[in-house]
Design an enzyme around this catalytic site. Structure first.
Site, PDB file in Angstrom:
ATOM      1  N   SER A  87       0.833  -1.197   0.000  1.00 32.74           N
ATOM      2  CA  SER A  87       0.000   0.000   0.000  1.00 32.74           C
ATOM      3  C   SER A  87       0.875   1.257   0.000  1.00 32.74           C
ATOM      4  O   SER A  87       1.660   1.448  -0.933  1.00 32.74           O
ATOM      5  CB  SER A  87      -0.960  -0.051   1.196  1.00 32.74           C
ATOM      6  OG  SER A  87      -2.033   0.837   1.033  1.00 32.74           O
ATOM      7  N   ASP A 178      -1.526  14.348  12.989  1.00 34.11           N
ATOM      8  CA  ASP A 178      -1.669  15.681  12.396  1.00 34.11           C
ATOM      9  C   ASP A 178      -1.046  15.740  11.007  1.00 34.11           C
ATOM     10  O   ASP A 178      -1.655  16.233  10.053  1.00 34.11           O
ATOM     11  CB  ASP A 178      -1.035  16.741  13.297  1.00 34.11           C
ATOM     12  CG  ASP A 178      -1.811  16.956  14.584  1.00 34.11           C
ATOM     13  OD1 ASP A 178      -2.992  16.550  14.641  1.00 34.11           O
ATOM     14  OD2 ASP A 178      -1.241  17.521  15.533  1.00 34.11           O
ATOM     15  N   HIS A 237      -7.449  -6.116   0.153  1.00 38.64           N
ATOM     16  CA  HIS A 237      -6.297  -5.219   0.199  1.00 38.64           C
ATOM     17  C   HIS A 237      -5.270  -5.647   1.249  1.00 38.64           C
ATOM     18  O   HIS A 237      -4.081  -5.471   1.052  1.00 38.64           O
ATOM     19  CB  HIS A 237      -6.777  -3.797   0.487  1.00 38.64           C
ATOM     20  CG  HIS A 237      -5.678  -2.776   0.490  1.00 38.64           C
ATOM     21  ND1 HIS A 237      -4.875  -2.546  -0.606  1.00 38.64           N
ATOM     22  CD2 HIS A 237      -5.244  -1.928   1.470  1.00 38.64           C
ATOM     23  CE1 HIS A 237      -3.995  -1.587  -0.313  1.00 38.64           C
ATOM     24  NE2 HIS A 237      -4.203  -1.208   0.936  1.00 38.64           N
TER      25      HIS A 237
END
Length: 257
Positions: A87, A178, A237
């Site tokens: 990924s 963040d 996946h």
């Protein structure tokens, strides 16, 4: 440098090390069982990517930076590896192969293509932020609280592997949420890197996944002219978690070909 977990070869045969690169929200620990089994004849090293696990926190999460991190690790391992990325880690591996291909002998890209996707993962970040960490002392209790935000038990278990329950001052996520949220367009995107990697390359996908589509093959072959394609039946996946033995055996056959 990135944090790494080393799995020394039990009976080394002189093969170059295998470097394993996890995906978004993952860590080297996710790959422990597969890494140990693949370390029968070669050293296997799994990394924590920047802003994940025990690796340094950085102000940017883009593929040139991630590829640079991997290059630094490879140089520390002798300058040549077989590289496996899943990924987000697969995109970082492709970026490195296209820009510093001499560092890689064979490349395995697990269930991702060098294309821009639209599946924004920010809702998962919002769910992790929404978990009440007050007084948490057990993963079972964390799972119960997270259930209100994430219905899939497998997904909850995956996320909670990145929750440090023993941190000084109370539980914390081993993720820089963040920066990952701010740079999500870069993570699901692709920098449009040109060039080509001439080494043997395997695009290994889950048969039930939609991440690598037939229309992606022309783009893949332009960048990776020696690409092969294989699918694991019954896997999506998260093919390495859903079909670990089949995944491991396919990787082993390709690396030893």
């Amino acid at each position: 440098m990135l944090a790494t977990v080393h799995h020394p070869a039990s009976a080394p045969d002189g093969s170059v090390p295998l470097l394993i690169v996890h995906g978004l929200f993952g860590s080297a620990r996710n790959w422990g069982a597969i890494a140990r089994r693949l370390a029968d004849r070669r050293d296997v090293v799994a990394v924590d990517m920047r802003n994940h696990g025990e690796s340094p926190r950085a102000g940017v999460q883009d593929y040139p930076s991630m590829a640079g991190d991997l290059a630094e690790v490879i140089e520390s391992l002798g300058g040549k590896v077989d590289l496996l990325g899943h990924s987000m880690g697969g995109k970082a591996a492709m970026q490195l192969a296209l820009t510093q291909g001499a560092l890689i002998r064979r490349l395995i890209v697990a269930d991702i293509a060098p294309v821009v996707y639209t599946h924004d993962q920010s809702p998962h970040i919002h769910a992790m932020r929404g978990l009440d960490l007050t007084g948490l002392t057990s993963r079972g209790e964390a799972d119960r609280r997270l259930q209100a935000l994430v219905g899939d038990p497998a997904l909850r278990a995956f996320f909670l592997q990145s929750l440090d329950l023993k941190a000084a001052g109370g539980p914390v996520w081993r993720l820089n949420l963040d920066v990952l949220e701010r740079d999500m367009p870069k993570i699901i995107g692709w920098p449009g890197t040109e060039g080509h990697f001439d080494g043997p390359t395997l695009f290994l996908t889950g048969a039930e996944s939609h991440y690598v589509r037939p229309e992606h093959r022309e783009t893949i072959r332009a960048l990776f002219p020696h690409a092969r394609f294989a699918k694991l039946p019954g896997a999506g996946h998260w093919l390495h978690a859903e079909k670990p033995r089949e995944f491991e055996e396919t990787v082993r056959v390709f690396l030893n070909a």
